[in-house]
Structures are given as structure tokens and as C-alpha cells.
Scaffold this motif. Structure first.
Motif, mmCIF file in Angstrom:
data_model
loop_
_atom_site.group_PDB
_atom_site.id
_atom_site.type_symbol
_atom_site.label_atom_id
_atom_site.label_comp_id
_atom_site.label_asym_id
_atom_site.label_seq_id
_atom_site.Cartn_x
_atom_site.Cartn_y
_atom_site.Cartn_z
ATOM 1 N N ASP A 32 8.876 -6.415 1.074
ATOM 2 C CA ASP A 32 8.286 -7.541 1.511
ATOM 3 C C ASP A 32 7.530 -7.460 2.573
ATOM 4 O O ASP A 32 6.683 -8.447 2.756
ATOM 5 C CB ASP A 32 9.354 -8.821 1.331
ATOM 6 C CG ASP A 32 10.445 -8.584 2.462
ATOM 7 O OD1 ASP A 32 10.327 -9.385 3.345
ATOM 8 O OD2 ASP A 32 11.112 -7.535 2.518
ATOM 9 N N ASP A 33 7.598 -6.586 3.408
ATOM 10 C CA ASP A 33 6.927 -6.636 4.678
ATOM 11 C C ASP A 33 5.795 -5.711 4.812
ATOM 12 O O ASP A 33 5.797 -4.533 4.090
ATOM 13 C CB ASP A 33 8.083 -5.796 5.921
ATOM 14 C CG ASP A 33 7.358 -5.843 7.027
ATOM 15 O OD1 ASP A 33 7.484 -4.990 7.627
ATOM 16 O OD2 ASP A 33 7.119 -7.042 7.657
ATOM 17 N N GLU A 34 4.515 -6.387 4.860
ATOM 18 C CA GLU A 34 3.271 -5.971 4.650
ATOM 19 C C GLU A 34 3.238 -4.572 5.589
ATOM 20 O O GLU A 34 2.743 -3.685 5.256
ATOM 21 C CB GLU A 34 2.310 -6.990 4.925
ATOM 22 C CG GLU A 34 0.846 -6.468 4.422
ATOM 23 C CD GLU A 34 0.043 -7.494 4.917
ATOM 24 O OE1 GLU A 34 0.053 -8.674 5.399
ATOM 25 O OE2 GLU A 34 -1.337 -7.011 5.044
ATOM 26 N N PRO A 35 3.504 -4.602 6.793
ATOM 27 C CA PRO A 35 3.292 -3.341 7.790
ATOM 28 C C PRO A 35 4.162 -2.227 7.256
ATOM 29 O O PRO A 35 3.690 -1.354 7.461
ATOM 30 C CB PRO A 35 3.993 -4.163 9.192
ATOM 31 C CG PRO A 35 3.655 -5.453 8.988
ATOM 32 C CD PRO A 35 4.047 -5.835 7.780
ATOM 33 N N PHE A 51 2.422 -0.691 4.383
ATOM 34 C CA PHE A 51 0.900 -0.102 5.267
ATOM 35 C C PHE A 51 1.123 1.164 5.645
ATOM 36 O O PHE A 51 0.645 2.223 5.560
ATOM 37 C CB PHE A 51 0.738 -0.973 6.107
ATOM 38 C CG PHE A 51 -0.836 -0.578 6.694
ATOM 39 C CD1 PHE A 51 -0.753 0.339 7.815
ATOM 40 C CD2 PHE A 51 -2.029 -1.197 6.344
ATOM 41 C CE1 PHE A 51 -2.258 0.823 8.490
ATOM 42 C CE2 PHE A 51 -3.361 -0.709 6.917
ATOM 43 C CZ PHE A 51 -3.373 0.226 7.957
ATOM 44 N N MET A 63 0.272 5.070 4.139
ATOM 45 C CA MET A 63 -0.563 5.857 5.188
ATOM 46 C C MET A 63 0.074 7.118 4.887
ATOM 47 O O MET A 63 -0.571 8.376 5.050
ATOM 48 C CB MET A 63 -0.361 5.280 6.314
ATOM 49 C CG MET A 63 -1.853 5.501 7.232
ATOM 50 S SD MET A 63 -1.647 4.570 8.839
ATOM 51 C CE MET A 63 -0.834 5.690 9.704
ATOM 52 N N GLN A 70 5.014 -6.504 -3.063
ATOM 53 C CA GLN A 70 5.762 -7.232 -2.116
ATOM 54 C C GLN A 70 6.846 -8.015 -2.421
ATOM 55 O O GLN A 70 7.690 -8.810 -1.859
ATOM 56 C CB GLN A 70 4.967 -8.119 -1.255
ATOM 57 C CG GLN A 70 4.181 -7.337 -0.236
ATOM 58 C CD GLN A 70 3.448 -7.944 0.602
ATOM 59 O OE1 GLN A 70 2.131 -8.436 0.465
ATOM 60 N NE2 GLN A 70 3.987 -8.282 1.909
ATOM 61 N N SER A 71 7.479 -7.892 -3.890
ATOM 62 C CA SER A 71 8.498 -8.554 -4.122
ATOM 63 C C SER A 71 9.344 -8.034 -5.448
ATOM 64 O O SER A 71 8.559 -7.481 -6.108
ATOM 65 C CB SER A 71 8.358 -10.165 -4.568
ATOM 66 O OG SER A 71 8.076 -10.210 -6.010
ATOM 67 N N MET A 97 15.050 -8.108 0.842
ATOM 68 C CA MET A 97 14.051 -8.793 0.804
ATOM 69 C C MET A 97 14.333 -10.359 0.253
ATOM 70 O O MET A 97 15.494 -10.458 -0.188
ATOM 71 C CB MET A 97 13.156 -8.159 -0.696
ATOM 72 C CG MET A 97 12.788 -6.723 -0.395
ATOM 73 S SD MET A 97 11.639 -6.176 -1.788
ATOM 74 C CE MET A 97 12.964 -6.022 -3.163
ATOM 75 N N PRO A 98 13.620 -11.047 0.554
ATOM 76 C CA PRO A 98 13.929 -12.690 0.143
ATOM 77 C C PRO A 98 13.963 -12.918 -1.441
ATOM 78 O O PRO A 98 13.092 -12.093 -2.178
ATOM 79 C CB PRO A 98 12.776 -13.478 0.718
ATOM 80 C CG PRO A 98 11.767 -12.560 0.962
ATOM 81 C CD PRO A 98 12.126 -10.997 1.090
ATOM 82 N N ASN A 139 16.918 -9.262 -3.705
ATOM 83 C CA ASN A 139 17.054 -8.245 -2.678
ATOM 84 C C ASN A 139 17.163 -7.130 -3.678
ATOM 85 O O ASN A 139 17.119 -6.983 -4.625
ATOM 86 C CB ASN A 139 18.179 -8.426 -1.890
ATOM 87 C CG ASN A 139 19.509 -8.295 -2.497
ATOM 88 O OD1 ASN A 139 19.648 -7.888 -3.672
ATOM 89 N ND2 ASN A 139 20.392 -9.382 -2.052
#
Lengths: 135, 379
Positions: free
Chosen positions: A13-16, A19, A23, A38-39, A67-68, A71
Motif C-alpha cells: 500500500d506504500d507508494e515509496p 517505487f 527500481m 497498492q491493495s 496493509m489497511p 492485510n
């Protein structure tokens, strides 16, 4: 050079986090395409899609625990019921933020889980995983 | 009447008076629930009253009346104390009282605390003790509450330590956090758009995460602080709500929020905490509104037998049945940070406050239509 695997799916769920993981996966250059969702709910929908070709079904999944709404554990409950397991063996690693022995022990009891890692995903760990499971 | 008849009559009356006295005496002794003992010292025989034995779980016939009988069931560590005290009492000719707190083993295995008081009432010409009378009073409950009191003191001490820890930790954590936030902001101000590659994105990630961490640390600190102040007073909930709405004025105007508020009662509670409770609930009701719709929030209270039942009703996005209990757990969130900002502490905070007041909090909801939060505060 033929790549070792086709599709890598990141579920977090966490974008960073996605990312950085993306990478690293790109830098390792061992796969064709990388997807971040993201979910858990959305990821299940994606995997259940009838239009998903065999080719596009992920070979490797990195799944976040915390994750909200749904999980990692709850995702796995539904994940194991999916039809795609008949079509392809998917390698799945669980990711966690902190060292919790209970979580690791719990993950070892679940059939479709191949391993357990502490964030962040590093180039070294990712490469080792790919080399271990994909020739 | 002859002298003998006279004496016989006196004897009868004295006997009767004696019987009467004895009945009164026994009645008094037994009704005070005090155990009674009468020790013939030279012969080492002892009368133990039924209540004496009952205190330790024995019926009169189940325990013999003798010094050995009670010495067998006394908590062995306390036996030497009894002899020491007796020696001191006798040597001082009774000046030093034979008073002590002793433990005995109850028939069921539990421990009984008694207050034992005795007195030598007959001495011979050489000054040796002949007879001692005494009583036992069961003080087990008093002892238990003393232990509980100690435990409570320990808990209060631990709680204080926790508060201090949370305070210091949050302050020490906030400082480096502040540094990260400040310098990230500086970089964004001075170099945004002039950096190569993904630098802007990286800075945005850093800024978002550190601000979120700052909220979490503050939220955690507030959470540990709940109940620090135990001054219960009369709280006018209507007034408290007005204050909260006044504080949220900017947000309310911005989001076009309307309220329907019934008259609210005065309750016994903690002023600051109740304020925090309303603040959290209303902020939530506004935050989780449906896209494109103006929030309508209805607040009221109904009087029930032992408590007031408050409700905060909204017309927001609602909550799925499966999540109705989960949302009260600390850090549990139902949405990604990008969808709705938040720490996941708010409702845990509310629950702690309500439970501190001895009440309960829960929610009913229809996804897509709205939610109603209920909480009770005892009268």
C-alpha cells in the motif's frame, strides 16, 4: 539475453516502497515487466481477471504484510483459492517492516509462501531469489 | 421458711442467674463472630469456641479443643511469634499486650489472617500464669485490601513511568524528525524543478513520510496521555461540543458541513478527554464524507437507566460489516494514505476515553449511506 522470468508483481500500500522495489527489479534486469498494486483487494481482482493471459500471470510476487483493509494474511486466505495456481506456479515472498518471529513462523505454515523478508528489498536479495527459483 | 429452704431458694436463683449470664455471654461471643479461647496453662488444656474453629473451616466436632489443634493449623512461620509474645506478656505481668496478627491454614487450603488478642486473667501466688482468655477476629479481607492497595500504588507508579517515557521518547523522536522535515522543505523551496531525474519525487516521498511520522508520534503521545488527569467534574457536553465546533470552524466552512444537534446532557467526566472524544468523532465524520456531497452530521443523546447514550451520525462513505470492530484497534486503517490521510489512532483514542469513563463505544453502518457511532457514559 533471455530474461529469467517474465512478470514480477509488487503488492504494497506504500507508494515509496513500491517505487524503490520497482527500481531494484528494473536495475537487476532479470525480468520483462514489473507491476505494482497498492491493495490486496485490487491485486486479487487483477489475478482473477479472465483476460489475464498465462504469459501475464506473475512469476514472482512480493507481498506486504501490513496493509489497511486487507492485510497480507487476509490476502493469502483468498489467494490460495484462485484458479491461476493450476496454470502456473507462482513464487511468493512476504515482506515485513520489523523482525517478528511469530510472523515468520506463521508464514512457514502457509502453502503458497516461499519465503519471508524484512524490508527494504535489496538488489542482492532480489537477485538471490530469482537465481534460486528461476533458471 | 427454714434457713436451708432459704439457701436452696437462693441457690436456685443464683443458678438461674448464672445460666442466664452464660447464655448472654455465649450469644455475645458467637454473634460478634469472634473466635474465643480459654487456656488452662498448668494443665495445658484449652477450650476453643465453635466460632474459633469455624473461622478455619472446621465444624465443632471436626477439630478438637486443645492447644495442639490450633498449633497444627497455624502458619508455621507465625508459631515462634506466638510463644515469644506469650513470654513477653507473662514476664511483664500482662503489661505487654498479647496482641498479634497471625496466619492460619483454612481447611480448604486458603490462608486466613486473624487478629489475636489474649490476656492472662489468673495468676498463682508465685506469679505464674494460670489461665489465659482470648479472641480471634478474622481480618483476611482487611489484609487483602491492603495488598490490593499496594498493587494499585505499584500500577500507578508504572503508569507514571510510562507517561514519562512516552513524553521523552516523543520529544527526542520529534527533534531529528523536525530536522528532516525542515531541510526537505528547504530543498523543495530552493531546488524544486532544478534537480535532475527523480530527485523531486524522492523529496516528495521523504516529506510525506516524515510528516506522517510526526503525526504518528504526536498521536501516540496523546494516546498515552489519556486519563493522566483524573479530576472528574461535571461536564456540560453541549458546551464542549460548541467549543469543538468553534475550533473546527475553518474546516466546517470549507467542507460545507451542516449539523443537527439535539440538547445534550451534563455528565460526570473528564473535561479534556470528552472534548478530545467529540473532536475525533466529528473530524472523522467530515473526513470520510462521500465525494461531491456535503457532510450532514447529527448528534444527540438519549437517557437510559444507568447511562447516557450518545450518537454521532453521518452521511459519509460508511463501513463494511466485517470492519466494524477492527477500526477501534490502534493503527488499523481501512484506506490507503493517499485516499484518506490519517494515523489510525483516532478511534482507539475514542475507545480508551469512553472506557475510562466506564462506557462502551460501537458503530452501526450502511456502506454508501453513512455511519452512526454510539457511546455510553454512566451517570
Amino acid at each position: 539475453m533471455k530474461t529469467k522470468l517474465n512478470s514480477v508483481l509488487l503488492i504494497d500500500d506504500d507508494e515509496p516502497t513500491n517505487f524503490i522495489a520497482k527500481m531494484i527489479v528494473t536495475k537487476a534486469d532479470l525480468n520483462e515487466n514489473t507491476q505494482a498494486i497498492q491493495s490486496g483487494v485490487k491485486a486479487l481482482k487483477y489475478l482473477q481477471d479472465e483476460n489475464l493471459s498465462n504469459y501475464d500471470i506473475p512469476d514472482l510476487i512480493f507481498l506486504d504484510i501490513n496493509m489497511p483493509t486487507m492485510n497480507g494474511w487476509e490476502f493469502l486466505e483468498e489467494y490460495k483459492k484462485l484458479d491461476i495456481h493450476k496454470k502456473k506456479k507462482i513464487v511468493l515472498y512476504m515482506l515485513t517492516t520489523s523482525m517478528n518471529d511469530d510472523d515468520q513462523i506463521r508464514s512457514e505454515k502457509i502453502e503458497h509462501v516461499d519465503g519471508f523478508l524484512i524490508k527494504p528489498l535489496t538488489l542482492k536479495t532480489y537477485t538471490e531469489i530469482v537465481n534460486k527459483h528461476f533458471v | 421458711m427454714s434457713e436451708i429452704e432459704h439457701l436452696q431458694k437462693e441457690l436456685e436463683e443464683t443458678k438461674k442467674a448464672l445460666q442466664d449470664r452464660e447464655m448472654i455471654f455465649n450469644h455475645i461471643v458467637e454473634s460478634t463472630f469472634a473466635g474465643f479461647f480459654d487456656w488452662n496453662i498448668p494443665e495445658n488444656t484449652e477450650y476453643l469456641s465453635p466460632t474459633f474453629k469455624k473461622m478455619f473451616g472446621y465444624e465443632d466436632h471436626e477439630m478438637e479443643s486443645s492447644p495442639e489443634a490450633w498449633q497444627r493449623i497455624i502458619y508455621q512461620e507465625d508459631l515462634p511469634k506466638v510463644f515469644e509474645l506469650f513470654g513477653a506478656h507473662v514476664e511483664s505481668k500482662g503489661k505487654i499486650p498479647f496482641d498479634s496478627e497471625l496466619r492460619y491454614h483454612h481447611k480448604d487450603g486458603s490462608l486466613v489472617w486473624v487478629f489475636c488478642r489474649g490476656k492472662v486473667v489468673e495468676w498463682d501466688e508465685q506469679g505464674n500464669p494460670l489461665r489465659m482468655l482470648g479472641s480471634h477476629i478474622d481480618i483476611t479481607n482487611i489484609k487483602k485490601s491492603e495488598e490490593t492497595k499496594l498493587y494499585v500504588e505499584k500500577l500507578e507508579q508504572k503508569n507514571k513511568e510510562l507517561q514519562q517515557f512516552a513524553y521523552v521518547a516523543s520529544h527526542d523522536l520529534q527533534e531529528p524528525l523536525r530536522t528532516i522535515i525542515s531541510f526537505t522543505e528547504l530543498m523543495l523551496e530552493q531546488y524544486s524543478g532544478n534537480m535532475e531525474g527523480n530527485a523531486d519525487t524522492y523529496l516528495r516521498f521523504i516529506s510525506d513520510a516524515s510528516n506522517r511520522m510526526s503525526s504518528l508520534v504526536k498521536g501516540l503521545l496523546d494516546y498515552t496521555r489519556i486519563g493522566k488527569n483524573f479530576e472528574v467534574s461535571e461536564v456540560d457536553t453541549e458546551l464542549v461540543l460548541q467549543n469543538v465546533l468553534s475550533d473546527l470552524n475553518t474546516l466546517i466552512t470549507e467542507k460545507h458541513v451542516t449539523f443537527e444537534i439535539d440538547s445534550l446532557p451534563k455528565i460526570q467526566g473528564l473535561d479534556t478527554e470528552i472534548r478530545s472524544l467529540f473532536m475525533n468523532m466529528i473530524t472523522n465524520a467530515i473526513k470520510y464524507k462521500k465525494k461531491g456531497e456535503h457532510p450532514l452530521i447529527k448528534i444527540g443523546a438519549t437517557e437510559e437507566m444507568n447511562h447516557w447514550k450518545f450518537r454521532v451520525e453521518d452521511n459519509g462513505i460508511g463501513i463494511e460489516k466485517a470492519h466494524l470492530k477492527r477500526i477501534f484497534l490502534i493503527f488499523q486503517r481501512l484506506h490507503n494514505k493517499d485516499e484518506y490521510a490519517g494515523t489510525g489512532i483516532g478511534l482507539a483514542h475514542c475507545q480508551k476515553i469512553v472506557e475510562l469513563h466506564g462506557g462502551k463505544i460501537w458503530v452501526e453502518s450502511t456502506p454508501g449511506l453513512g455511519s452512526t457511532f454510539y457511546f455510553t457514559i454512566p451517570k
